[in-house]
Design a protein around this motif. Structure first.
Motif, PDB file in Angstrom:
ATOM      1  N   VAL A 304       0.843  -1.190   0.000  1.00 42.19           N
ATOM      2  CA  VAL A 304       0.000   0.000   0.000  1.00 42.19           C
ATOM      3  C   VAL A 304       0.880   1.242   0.000  1.00 42.19           C
ATOM      4  CG1 VAL A 304      -1.852   1.232   1.181  1.00 42.19           C
ATOM      5  CG2 VAL A 304      -1.724  -1.258   1.339  1.00 42.19           C
ATOM      6  N   TYR A 323      -4.875   6.023   0.977  1.00 39.34           N
ATOM      7  CA  TYR A 323      -4.239   4.718   0.822  1.00 39.34           C
ATOM      8  C   TYR A 323      -4.425   4.282  -0.630  1.00 39.34           C
ATOM      9  CZ  TYR A 323      -4.481   4.488   5.936  1.00 39.34           C
ATOM     10  OH  TYR A 323      -4.348   4.746   7.270  1.00 39.34           O
ATOM     11  N   ILE A 324      -3.350   3.946  -1.298  1.00 40.45           N
ATOM     12  CA  ILE A 324      -3.404   3.513  -2.693  1.00 40.45           C
ATOM     13  C   ILE A 324      -2.860   2.086  -2.759  1.00 40.45           C
ATOM     14  CG2 ILE A 324      -2.676   3.999  -5.057  1.00 40.45           C
ATOM     15  CD1 ILE A 324      -2.156   6.905  -4.131  1.00 40.45           C
ATOM     16  N   THR A 325      -3.710   1.150  -3.203  1.00 39.65           N
ATOM     17  CA  THR A 325      -3.322  -0.258  -3.246  1.00 39.65           C
ATOM     18  C   THR A 325      -3.239  -0.731  -4.691  1.00 39.65           C
ATOM     19  OG1 THR A 325      -4.549  -0.570  -1.185  1.00 39.65           O
ATOM     20  CG2 THR A 325      -3.849  -2.555  -2.345  1.00 39.65           C
ATOM     21  N   PRO A 326      -2.033  -0.816  -5.269  1.00 42.85           N
ATOM     22  CA  PRO A 326      -1.899  -1.307  -6.645  1.00 42.85           C
ATOM     23  C   PRO A 326      -2.317  -2.775  -6.739  1.00 42.85           C
ATOM     24  CG  PRO A 326       0.096  -0.198  -5.892  1.00 42.85           C
ATOM     25  CD  PRO A 326      -0.745  -0.442  -4.680  1.00 42.85           C
ATOM     26  N   GLN A 327      -2.996  -3.132  -7.855  1.00 44.42           N
ATOM     27  CA  GLN A 327      -3.447  -4.493  -8.074  1.00 44.42           C
ATOM     28  C   GLN A 327      -2.863  -5.041  -9.385  1.00 44.42           C
ATOM     29  OE1 GLN A 327      -5.578  -6.434  -5.920  1.00 44.42           O
ATOM     30  NE2 GLN A 327      -4.651  -4.823  -4.691  1.00 44.42           N
ATOM     31  N   ASN A 330      -4.424  -4.136 -12.724  1.00 43.55           N
ATOM     32  CA  ASN A 330      -4.387  -2.706 -13.045  1.00 43.55           C
ATOM     33  C   ASN A 330      -5.594  -1.942 -12.496  1.00 43.55           C
ATOM     34  OD1 ASN A 330      -1.928  -2.829 -14.475  1.00 43.55           O
ATOM     35  ND2 ASN A 330      -3.002  -3.555 -16.316  1.00 43.55           N
ATOM     36  N   THR A 332      -6.298  -0.227  -9.617  1.00 45.87           N
ATOM     37  CA  THR A 332      -5.745   0.355  -8.400  1.00 45.87           C
ATOM     38  C   THR A 332      -6.878   0.756  -7.459  1.00 45.87           C
ATOM     39  OG1 THR A 332      -3.827   1.167  -9.577  1.00 45.87           O
ATOM     40  CG2 THR A 332      -4.313   2.191  -7.461  1.00 45.87           C
ATOM     41  N   ARG A 333      -6.724   0.419  -6.178  1.00 45.37           N
ATOM     42  CA  ARG A 333      -7.762   0.710  -5.185  1.00 45.37           C
ATOM     43  C   ARG A 333      -7.375   1.946  -4.374  1.00 45.37           C
ATOM     44  NH1 ARG A 333     -11.620  -3.100  -6.849  1.00 45.37           N
ATOM     45  NH2 ARG A 333     -10.482  -4.968  -7.460  1.00 45.37           N
ATOM     46  N   PHE A 334      -8.388   2.721  -4.003  1.00 44.57           N
ATOM     47  CA  PHE A 334      -8.150   3.952  -3.245  1.00 44.57           C
ATOM     48  C   PHE A 334      -9.007   3.966  -1.988  1.00 44.57           C
ATOM     49  CE2 PHE A 334      -7.164   4.981  -7.619  1.00 44.57           C
ATOM     50  CZ  PHE A 334      -5.996   5.713  -7.523  1.00 44.57           C
ATOM     51  N   TYR A 379     -10.832  -5.032  -0.236  1.00 45.14           N
ATOM     52  CA  TYR A 379     -11.325  -4.550  -1.519  1.00 45.14           C
ATOM     53  C   TYR A 379     -12.843  -4.402  -1.549  1.00 45.14           C
ATOM     54  CZ  TYR A 379      -6.771  -6.622  -2.181  1.00 45.14           C
ATOM     55  OH  TYR A 379      -5.459  -6.971  -2.023  1.00 45.14           O
TER      56      TYR A 379
END
Length: 432
Positions: A304, A323-327, A330, A332-334, A379
């Motif tokens: 994160v 909080y930025i969660t790369p997946q 592609n 990306t979760r915020f 998520y």
């Protein structure tokens, strides 16, 4: 011609009187905590007449004199207040500090003795008196000396931003005669703190109540604060313990950091969690941080990216964290979180509002039957709202904090359906 001159004179007087009427204590106060003491002094001089009973304005006027090094003028204004309001604790403290600024230790001792006649036993006045006595004996002041301590003036609206500006070099250290915003690395006279926290969350459907407790020990060192912590949870009949360690290293007045490591072998906690942020104090009473978190579960690891922007304005503090969660897909979760605090008499007394939405990797994990939902919970959509109130004891430095909150969260196994939770908690901190 005479009539014209009289008319112009009358209009000029009207402009002057209107200008004075338009001057407000609020404007002068704002100028003071922006660091423009001389402009604030001019405005306050218009507000404070010899017969004025506006002691808030007069106390701030005296402080602006003191901050500008005009200690004799400050003494006159403080004396005007203390001769009428003999039980005004904040004015006595400010007056004593004015003499300490001026290195008039003998006068400071005399003022302290006089203050104690009316205030009886007062720990802060006693402490200032002791430092003045040490000054008479040519004892050097410690770096974390008197100007960093209990420091609210009569007007409790002076901004915590002054502390930030002092760190940036915009305000002289001796100008800190107001609320003091504290970072986790701020030096304290009492270097140890034990904190005990308990909270519970009740849900409207499916899940049984969940309980959370923690105990931590904070030690202030020259390098920064170190906080070992033990977390305990009971969720859906499963007990779990997590061991946590926070460290706030201080690099300079402008930069400090946050480092964390946590370990647990319980199914309701991550196996390992690591994180860190670098904080920078910026001009204009802003604070920025950037960092990350790395969390390992039994079947998956999560990375994160975190960042935050904070701002001190008046007695308020605003902080926006994301909080930025790369997946790998592609997508990306915020997640975002907004914190607002209104400080009261000092930095340890405040009201707070916390609003969050999206998904956070630091949410508590839930389970469905035997299935751990720790991963999928990262998520799902959620909205969070909480209120907190923190205050100190009347005759001791210990801290009490209460919070209540509400959560609306999507069911991990049924997309589009939500459940609700209500939480409450209390925290008690002992300093020594």
């Amino acid at each position: 011609m005479c009539c014209v001159l009289m008319t112009l004179w009358a209009k000029g007087q009207e402009v002057v009187f209107n200008t004075v009427d338009e001057v407000t204590f609020e404007e002068a106060r704002n100028l003071a905590y922006e660091g423009d003491f001389r402009s604030a002094n001019v405005m306050l001089s218009q507000l404070v007449k010899p017969e004025s009973k506006d002691y808030n304005a007069r106390s701030l006027l005296a402080s602006t004199y003191s901050w500008n090094g005009e200690y004799d003028k400050a003494r006159e204004e403080f004396n005007t207040i203390t001769s009428s309001e003999r039980n005004n604790r904040n004015t006595w403290i400010a007056a004593i500090k004015n003499e300490l600024y001026a290195k008039n230790n003998a006068i400071a001792i005399g003022l302290a003795n006089k203050a104690l006649v009316y205030l009886k036993s007062d720990a802060e006045v006693e402490r200032l008196k002791t430092i003045a006595e040490e000054g008479v004996a040519n004892t050097e002041y410690q770096e974390s000396g008197w100007f960093n301590q209990d420091d609210a003036v009569v007007s409790q609206k002076i901004s915590v931003a002054i502390t930030k500006k002092e760190e940036q070099g915009a305000v002289k250290p001796e100008a800190i005669d107001t609320l003091a915003a504290k970072t986790p690395v701020a030096e304290e006279v009492l270097n140890n703190k034990i904190s005990v926290q308990n909270s519970a969350t009740v849900y409207d459907t499916r899940y049984d109540p969940m309980f959370y407790s923690s105990i931590s020990f904070k030690r202030q060192t020259l390098a920064g604060s170190i906080i070992p912590r033990i977390n305990y949870s009971n969720r859906l009949g499963v007990n779990g313990v997590q061991y946590d360690l926070d460290f706030y290293p201080k690099f300079s007045k402008r930069f400090y950091a946050y480092l964390n490591y946590g370990y647990s072998n319980s199914s309701i906690y991550p196996n390992h969690k690591m994180g860190g942020d670098l904080y920078a104090n910026l001009p204009g009473a802003f604070e920025f941080s950037a960092g990350g978190r790395y969390i390992t579960f039994e079947t998956k690891n999560v990375s994160v990216i975190t960042n935050s922007l904070g701002h001190y304005r008046g007695n308020y503090y605003f902080s926006l964290r994301s909080y930025i969660t790369p997946q790998p897909d592609n997508l990306t979760r915020f997640s975002g979180n907004l914190l607002v605090r209104k400080y009261l008499k000092d930095a340890e007394n405040y009201w707070g509002l916390n609003v969050g939405m999206g998904y956070s990797p630091e949410l508590r994990q839930l389970t469905s039957g035997d299935e751990l939902l720790a991963e999928t919970l990262l998520y799902v959509e959620s909205q969070r709202l909480s209120l907190e109130y923190q205050f100190t004891g009347k005759n001791n430095p210990n801290i009490y904090r209460a919070n209540v909150g509400a959560t609306r969260q999507e069911l991990a196994f049924t997309s589009g359906k939500f459940f609700y939770g209500v939480s409450a908690g209390i925290t008690y901190e002992v300093k020594f």
